[in-house]
Scaffold this motif. Structure first.
Motif, PDB file in Angstrom:
ATOM      1  N   ALA A  33      46.321  28.578  16.541  1.00 35.16           N
ATOM      2  CA  ALA A  33      47.064  29.738  17.027  1.00 35.16           C
ATOM      3  C   ALA A  33      47.598  30.599  15.887  1.00 35.16           C
ATOM      4  O   ALA A  33      48.115  31.694  16.129  1.00 35.16           O
ATOM      5  CB  ALA A  33      48.225  29.284  17.919  1.00 35.16           C
ATOM      6  N   LEU A  34      47.489  30.126  14.648  1.00 35.98           N
ATOM      7  CA  LEU A  34      48.032  30.842  13.499  1.00 35.98           C
ATOM      8  C   LEU A  34      47.053  31.914  13.034  1.00 35.98           C
ATOM      9  O   LEU A  34      45.927  31.621  12.647  1.00 35.98           O
ATOM     10  CB  LEU A  34      48.304  29.862  12.351  1.00 35.98           C
ATOM     11  N   ALA A  35      47.475  33.182  13.072  1.00 34.17           N
ATOM     12  CA  ALA A  35      46.662  34.273  12.520  1.00 34.17           C
ATOM     13  C   ALA A  35      46.812  34.251  11.002  1.00 34.17           C
ATOM     14  O   ALA A  35      47.916  34.097  10.481  1.00 34.17           O
ATOM     15  CB  ALA A  35      47.109  35.605  13.089  1.00 34.17           C
ATOM     16  N   LEU A  36      45.694  34.402  10.283  1.00 31.86           N
ATOM     17  CA  LEU A  36      45.729  34.165   8.845  1.00 31.86           C
ATOM     18  C   LEU A  36      44.688  35.025   8.131  1.00 31.86           C
ATOM     19  O   LEU A  36      43.569  35.213   8.611  1.00 31.86           O
ATOM     20  CB  LEU A  36      45.419  32.684   8.585  1.00 31.86           C
ATOM     21  N   TRP A  37      45.079  35.570   6.969  1.00 31.47           N
ATOM     22  CA  TRP A  37      44.122  36.203   6.066  1.00 31.47           C
ATOM     23  C   TRP A  37      43.460  35.110   5.247  1.00 31.47           C
ATOM     24  O   TRP A  37      44.139  34.232   4.708  1.00 31.47           O
ATOM     25  CB  TRP A  37      44.823  37.198   5.144  1.00 31.47           C
ATOM     26  N   ILE A  38      42.143  35.145   5.145  1.00 32.83           N
ATOM     27  CA  ILE A  38      41.405  34.087   4.456  1.00 32.83           C
ATOM     28  C   ILE A  38      40.995  34.561   3.065  1.00 32.83           C
ATOM     29  O   ILE A  38      40.371  35.617   2.908  1.00 32.83           O
ATOM     30  CB  ILE A  38      40.156  33.669   5.257  1.00 32.83           C
ATOM     31  N   GLU A  39      41.350  33.751   2.069  1.00 32.23           N
ATOM     32  CA  GLU A  39      40.956  33.994   0.685  1.00 32.23           C
ATOM     33  C   GLU A  39      40.020  32.874   0.233  1.00 32.23           C
ATOM     34  O   GLU A  39      39.858  31.858   0.921  1.00 32.23           O
ATOM     35  CB  GLU A  39      42.191  34.040  -0.223  1.00 32.23           C
ATOM     36  N   ALA A  40      39.429  33.046  -0.929  1.00 30.58           N
ATOM     37  CA  ALA A  40      38.472  32.061  -1.432  1.00 30.58           C
ATOM     38  C   ALA A  40      39.108  30.696  -1.656  1.00 30.58           C
ATOM     39  O   ALA A  40      38.413  29.672  -1.631  1.00 30.58           O
ATOM     40  CB  ALA A  40      37.832  32.551  -2.726  1.00 30.58           C
ATOM     41  N   ASP A  41      40.447  30.651  -1.881  1.00 31.70           N
ATOM     42  CA  ASP A  41      41.118  29.387  -2.140  1.00 31.70           C
ATOM     43  C   ASP A  41      41.929  28.880  -0.957  1.00 31.70           C
ATOM     44  O   ASP A  41      42.724  27.944  -1.102  1.00 31.70           O
ATOM     45  CB  ASP A  41      42.029  29.508  -3.365  1.00 31.70           C
ATOM     46  N   THR A  42      41.751  29.458   0.225  1.00 32.20           N
ATOM     47  CA  THR A  42      42.453  28.984   1.413  1.00 32.20           C
ATOM     48  C   THR A  42      42.008  27.573   1.753  1.00 32.20           C
ATOM     49  O   THR A  42      40.830  27.218   1.605  1.00 32.20           O
ATOM     50  CB  THR A  42      42.193  29.918   2.608  1.00 32.20           C
ATOM     51  N   ASP A  43      42.940  26.755   2.209  1.00 30.65           N
ATOM     52  CA  ASP A  43      42.623  25.390   2.636  1.00 30.65           C
ATOM     53  C   ASP A  43      41.580  25.459   3.754  1.00 30.65           C
ATOM     54  O   ASP A  43      41.793  26.135   4.767  1.00 30.65           O
ATOM     55  CB  ASP A  43      43.899  24.717   3.150  1.00 30.65           C
ATOM     56  N   PRO A  44      40.451  24.749   3.614  1.00 33.89           N
ATOM     57  CA  PRO A  44      39.416  24.812   4.658  1.00 33.89           C
ATOM     58  C   PRO A  44      39.889  24.331   6.019  1.00 33.89           C
ATOM     59  O   PRO A  44      39.357  24.760   7.050  1.00 33.89           O
ATOM     60  CB  PRO A  44      38.293  23.926   4.108  1.00 33.89           C
ATOM     61  N   LEU A  45      40.901  23.451   6.043  1.00 31.61           N
ATOM     62  CA  LEU A  45      41.421  22.992   7.328  1.00 31.61           C
ATOM     63  C   LEU A  45      42.168  24.095   8.058  1.00 31.61           C
ATOM     64  O   LEU A  45      42.245  24.096   9.290  1.00 31.61           O
ATOM     65  CB  LEU A  45      42.339  21.782   7.132  1.00 31.61           C
ATOM     66  N   LEU A  46      42.717  25.045   7.317  1.00 32.44           N
ATOM     67  CA  LEU A  46      43.413  26.176   7.926  1.00 32.44           C
ATOM     68  C   LEU A  46      42.475  27.354   8.171  1.00 32.44           C
ATOM     69  O   LEU A  46      42.682  28.132   9.105  1.00 32.44           O
ATOM     70  CB  LEU A  46      44.576  26.629   7.033  1.00 32.44           C
ATOM     71  N   ALA A  47      41.457  27.478   7.322  1.00 38.44           N
ATOM     72  CA  ALA A  47      40.556  28.629   7.410  1.00 38.44           C
ATOM     73  C   ALA A  47      39.448  28.432   8.424  1.00 38.44           C
ATOM     74  O   ALA A  47      39.065  29.374   9.130  1.00 38.44           O
ATOM     75  CB  ALA A  47      39.953  28.916   6.035  1.00 38.44           C
ATOM     76  N   GLY A  48      38.919  27.199   8.516  1.00 35.54           N
ATOM     77  CA  GLY A  48      37.669  26.984   9.224  1.00 35.54           C
ATOM     78  C   GLY A  48      36.522  27.105   8.241  1.00 35.54           C
ATOM     79  O   GLY A  48      36.591  27.889   7.281  1.00 35.54           O
ATOM     80  N   ASP A  49      35.467  26.337   8.435  1.00 30.86           N
ATOM     81  CA  ASP A  49      34.394  26.296   7.436  1.00 30.86           C
ATOM     82  C   ASP A  49      33.641  27.611   7.305  1.00 30.86           C
ATOM     83  O   ASP A  49      33.391  28.091   6.198  1.00 30.86           O
ATOM     84  CB  ASP A  49      33.423  25.142   7.719  1.00 30.86           C
ATOM     85  N   GLU A  50      33.297  28.254   8.430  1.00 28.86           N
ATOM     86  CA  GLU A  50      32.516  29.482   8.345  1.00 28.86           C
ATOM     87  C   GLU A  50      33.323  30.646   7.753  1.00 28.86           C
ATOM     88  O   GLU A  50      32.804  31.360   6.877  1.00 28.86           O
ATOM     89  CB  GLU A  50      31.951  29.830   9.719  1.00 28.86           C
ATOM     90  N   PRO A  51      34.583  30.881   8.175  1.00 27.99           N
ATOM     91  CA  PRO A  51      35.353  31.950   7.529  1.00 27.99           C
ATOM     92  C   PRO A  51      35.536  31.735   6.032  1.00 27.99           C
ATOM     93  O   PRO A  51      35.445  32.685   5.243  1.00 27.99           O
ATOM     94  CB  PRO A  51      36.693  31.907   8.276  1.00 27.99           C
ATOM     95  N   LEU A  52      35.784  30.489   5.622  1.00 21.19           N
ATOM     96  CA  LEU A  52      35.963  30.226   4.197  1.00 21.19           C
ATOM     97  C   LEU A  52      34.672  30.490   3.430  1.00 21.19           C
ATOM     98  O   LEU A  52      34.696  31.066   2.324  1.00 21.19           O
ATOM     99  CB  LEU A  52      36.427  28.786   3.991  1.00 21.19           C
ATOM    100  N   LEU A  53      33.549  30.106   3.993  1.00 20.13           N
ATOM    101  CA  LEU A  53      32.264  30.374   3.358  1.00 20.13           C
ATOM    102  C   LEU A  53      32.039  31.887   3.215  1.00 20.13           C
ATOM    103  O   LEU A  53      31.627  32.370   2.153  1.00 20.13           O
ATOM    104  CB  LEU A  53      31.145  29.749   4.177  1.00 20.13           C
TER     105      LEU A  53
END
Length: 347
Positions: A105-125
């Motif tokens: 439910a947490l809206a988040l800006w994804i950066e290259a160093d974001t925790d993958p558990l918070l980002a999701g694998d595809e957004p982090l990639l």
């Protein structure tokens, strides 16, 4: 170890055999499929008739998705689209749900160093490969608005075909060229989220692998160099030819990755995991010290596991130039006053 039978060690649930095979569909699944069809049809009708109102961020929205459950190649296409839009002078942003992430439910800006558990694998990639402005939110319409407010002049929505709350200007359906629509039935009796006719309503239909039919565009995925997870120099994928390797894939269709490796002469010991699987070091206790090759999507979740002789295999999407010309023409026809280079967009 058998090189043709996939390991199930640590594997999650795989699609039922009747989705893409000849096994009979259980009666219970048929009943649930009928219920699912009624609910999804009613929901879409509510948006089409204006009983529920979609939201538009005020800049062009391109939605990439599929009508089947599981992966079909959306992420490589999203990366290619982001790069092409940039080359044409646009400032794209990507909106994603971030399937399987913690605190969904947490809206988040994804950066290259974001925790993958918070980002999701595809957004982090996507963030690591492209550096694009990327917002994850269970409400993709809110994510698109945040991107527009941040200065993006076009929004690409990854896996948003069924998210009707977000109004869109262009829809792209991605089809698995090997498995297509399976048995052609809706969930859970088959792999379809929506009836096959829904795909024909999309502006573009892209087939990942195989040969596209009438009105379809063929996409090819090309493997890059093998990147060691522990750091160091990359090496050509072909340098593994003639060797046995452990191949790890936690994607919608793991066999696609295994076939790609076999295509360059690599003897594959396959290990198929469920899509979006969360890895631990125990998942890699294979019993033999062979090199490990994995998809880039899996690798973003494995960097901290201390894996030796493990490599990430990035892929890039290639589509006909005519596809890009047609897509960009469609975009400009819908937003003729847009000035991509300046970021000014009018509707």
């Amino acid at each position: 170890m058998n090189t043709t039978t996939a390991s199930t060690r640590g594997a999650g649930r795989q699609p039922p055999g009747y989705w893409y095979g000849d096994a009979p569909v259980p009666l219970s699944a048929r009943w649930l499929s009928a219920l699912y069809a009624g609910v999804t049809s009613l929901r879409r009708r509510c948006y089409l008739r204006g009983w529920m109102r979609p939201r538009h961020p005020g800049v062009p929205v391109i939605v990439i998705g599929n009508i089947t459950a599981g992966g079909a190649g959306k992420t490589p296409l999203t990366m290619a689209l982001v790069e092409r839009l940039r080359a044409e002078g646009w400032t794209p942003g990507v909106a994603s749900r971030g399937y399987g992430r913690d605190q969904a439910a947490l809206a988040l800006w994804i950066e290259a160093d974001t925790d993958p558990l918070l980002a999701g694998d595809e957004p982090l990639l996507l963030a690591r490969r492209t550096g694009v402005a990327l917002r994850v939110d269970s409400d993709r319409a809110a994510a698109a608005q945040a991107l527009a407010d941040a200065g993006c002049d076009v929004v690409v929505c990854d896996d948003g075909l069924q998210h009707y709350r977000l109004a869109r200007d262009i829809e792209i359906e991605v089809i698995d060229g090997r498995r297509r629509y399976g048995n052609g039935q809706l969930l859970p009796a088959g792999p379809l989220r929506e009836p096959p006719a829904r795909g024909s309503q999309c502006d573009f239909r892209v087939v990942n692998g195989g040969e596209g039919g009438f009105g379809e565009w063929t996409m090819r995925l090309h493997a890059g160099q093998a990147v060691p997870l522990a750091g160091g120099r990359s090496r050509p994928l072909a340098s593994f030819a003639g060797q046995r390797v452990h191949a790890v894939a936690g994607i919608g269709d793991p066999e696609r990755f295994f076939a790609m490796l076999r295509g360059v002469g690599i003897a594959v010991v396959p290990h198929a995991f469920a899509d979006h699987h969360r890895y631990s070091a125990a998942d890699f206790a294979f019993g033999s010290r062979l090199p490990v090759l994995m998809t880039e999507k899996d690798a973003v979740k494995c960097a901290g596991l201390g894996l030796e002789s493990s490599f990430s295999i990035p892929v890039s999407a290639e589509l006909p130039e005519a596809f890009w010309v047609a897509l960009l023409d469609r975009l400009r026809s819908k937003y003729p006053a847009s000035r991509a280079s300046s970021g000014a967009t009018s509707r």
